[in-house]
Design an enzyme around this catalytic site. Structure first.
Site, PDB file in Angstrom:
ATOM      1  N   ASN A 283      10.345   3.790   8.842  1.00 16.62           N
ATOM      2  CA  ASN A 283       9.060   3.422   9.442  1.00 16.62           C
ATOM      3  C   ASN A 283       8.942   4.054  10.818  1.00 16.62           C
ATOM      4  OD1 ASN A 283       7.527   1.061   7.887  1.00 16.62           O
ATOM      5  ND2 ASN A 283       9.725   0.802   7.582  1.00 16.62           N
TER       6      ASN A 283
ATOM      7  N   ASP B 151       0.822  -1.218   0.000  1.00 22.50           N
ATOM      8  CA  ASP B 151       0.000   0.000   0.000  1.00 22.50           C
ATOM      9  C   ASP B 151       0.853   1.265   0.000  1.00 22.50           C
ATOM     10  OD1 ASP B 151       0.847  -0.279   2.659  1.00 22.50           O
ATOM     11  OD2 ASP B 151      -1.175  -0.466   3.479  1.00 22.50           O
ATOM     12  N   THR B 152       2.052   1.202   0.575  1.00 15.81           N
ATOM     13  CA  THR B 152       2.916   2.378   0.542  1.00 15.81           C
ATOM     14  C   THR B 152       3.387   2.680  -0.873  1.00 15.81           C
ATOM     15  OG1 THR B 152       3.674   1.784   2.765  1.00 15.81           O
ATOM     16  CG2 THR B 152       4.910   3.492   1.611  1.00 15.81           C
TER      17      THR B 152
ATOM     18  N   GLY C 208      -4.417   8.804   5.667  1.00 16.39           N
ATOM     19  CA  GLY C 208      -5.409   9.169   6.669  1.00 16.39           C
ATOM     20  C   GLY C 208      -5.031  10.348   7.533  1.00 16.39           C
TER      21      GLY C 208
END
Length: 482
Positions: A296, A237-238, A402
């Site tokens: 991360n 997804d990244t 988000g």
């Protein structure tokens, strides 16, 4: 390129929820609509923490039914986790969750054979206890693993169930710590030394490659009329989210915000130095030969877990209280693996502040402010370190995902970095997913064209930095001294 509008289904699975989005794409239009959203609730079994993959697959089918007629389907999800199949192609148990504790102490066993520095120089992937490499080492010798004849990463597993075709999409494969980012193929020497059979993996495929067509039984269950192709996208997804960064040049950093914050640069070659390894940067593969050099950071997981502990308090009220709380009174290391496991998050944050001699936040608003200040500080460190390690200066930071809904976090990130922040799009992973499908079908051009379309069609908000960065440097020093 064709002038007509086409519709694509983007299956986008996050750590806390999944969604099926429909994207309508034309030469000068890009519209995204949510067809179906469903929870992603891991289950703690006697064996450990597992993903409820059957519920996720049911959510995908429900979403495709709700989406209606589409020209293609693409799937992205979180990285590293996988399902094991037996010789008949049947799934051997629910996939293990990356927050499961089975990999504790495994890295040291791996490093005894391939030292950490050598492993990084070969794969460019930062140490994280849940990397697929360590998961495979932990699974070796188990009865289940002995039966395994195929390993499919989560998006590839769902694609297999939809189509009957097996493949390993490259951007997600790069997170396994078994890919050489220079050759963009398997790190055969590393796998051989560690006794990992790369034959477990299906053949590699690139974003945009065909991944099969929906099976007849899937067509019947979803009410779709075939043939409906499935297209490989940036299935990490990244990778999809970074493809949807609305950048207009090369001098930019990005932060993909959600459960995790992934902060870094888009480069043409990996940074494999010992200094980069010590700074815990990773080199994941992206579209069109790009490399995502990033760090991360624990991300909004910290706040999500606090909200769960507080009984799902209203986020708007929490953010108003946080905005009124003193700035940078207490900060924690948002990259600390001590915050990786679920449970007791407010108490753990308070304990970290107490242990470092800082004031202990007491109210939900104070704890929320501590989290957001800490995330902004972590974003600052990542953006600064990435520029230094790669020799790649930036003029702007793009925030996607988000966290774009959290105006306070976006403003604090601009303040901390001392750079403008452009926030949006929110559903970046789904948009990147859709755009790769559209490109595969001739509706858009290269990565630059995809980003131009995003700039023209998606709402973006700009945050200018306020004040000087001195107080952030002081907070950084305070954290480093603990």
């Amino acid at each position: 390129m064709s002038g007509r509008v086409k519709t694509y289904a983007a299956v986008d699975l996050g750590a806390s929820s999944g969604r099926v989005m429909t994207g309508r794409v034309g030469p000068d239009s890009l519209e995204l609509t949510e067809a179906h959203r469903f929870p992603n609730r891991p289950v703690r079994t006697p064996e450990g923490l597992r993903w409820d993959i059957l519920a996720l697959y049911a959510g995908v089918l429900d979403g495709l039914r709700a989406a209606g007629r589409v020209d293609s389907v693409g799937i992205d999800s979180w990285a590293v986790d996988h399902g094991l199949l037996d010789a008949d192609g049947a799934l051997l148990g629910n996939p293990v969750h990356y927050r499961d504790q089975r990999t504790e102490g495994v890295a040291e066993k791996v490093w005894a054979t391939v030292p950490a520095a050598e492993l990084y120089a070969a794969t460019g992937i930062q140490y994280a206890p849940f990397n697929t490499l360590y998961q495979l080492t932990a699974a070796a010798g188990t009865a289940q693993f002995a039966l395994a004849r195929r390993l499919l990463l989560i998006p590839d597993l769902l694609t297999y169930w939809l189509t009957g075709e097996q493949g390993t999409e490259l951007t997600n494969a790069s997170t396994t710590q078994l890919i050489d980012p220079r050759t963009r193929s398997w790190a055969y020497g590393i796998a051989d030394r560690l006794g990992i059979d790369l034959g477990l993996f299906a053949p590699l495929r690139e974003p945009g490659d065909p991944a099969g067509v929906l099976r007849d039984r899937v067509l019947r269950e979803t009410g779709l009329t075939g043939p409906v192709p499935v297209t490989a996208v940036g299935s990490h997804d990244t990778a999809s989210a970074v493809a949807a960064v609305p950048a207009t040049g090369e001098r930019f950093a990005y932060i993909c915000t959600g459960t995790w914050s992934l902060a870094g640069l888009e480069l043409t070659a990996p940074v494999l130095t010992e200094e980069s390894r010590a700074a815990n940067f990773t080199n994941e593969l992206g579209l069109d030969g790009t490399v995502r050099c990033l760090r991360n950071i624990m991300g909004l997981w910290l706040l999500q877990e606090c909200q769960r502990a507080w009984g799902e308090q209203d986020l708007g009220a929490l953010l108003r209280e946080a905005a009124a709380a003193p700035a940078l009174r207490s900060v924690v290391d948002a990259g600390d693996t001590a915050f990786l496991a679920p449970g007791r998050m407010p108490e753990r944050i308070a304990e970290a502040c107490r242990a470092s001699g800082q004031p202990v936040p007491g109210t939900p608003g104070e704890i929320t402010r501590c989290i957001l200040d800490s995330l902004a500080l972590a974003h600052r460190r990542a953006v600064q370190d990435a520029q230094r390690l790669a020799g790649h200066p930036v003029d702007v930071v793009y925030v996607v995902g988000g966290g774009t809904r959290n105006a306070l976090l976006c403003q604090l990130t601009a303040d901390a970095c001392g750079l403008p922040v452009v926030a949006g799009p929110t559903e970046a992973a789904a948009l990147g997913n859709v755009l790769v499908q559209a490109r595969a079908h001739g509706l858009v051009g290269d990565l630059t064209d995809m980003r131009r379309l995003l700039v023209r069609t998606q709402p973006l908000t700009r945050y200018e930095p306020r004040g000087d960065t001195g107080r952030w440097r002081a907070a950084e020093a305070r954290l480093a001294a603990r």
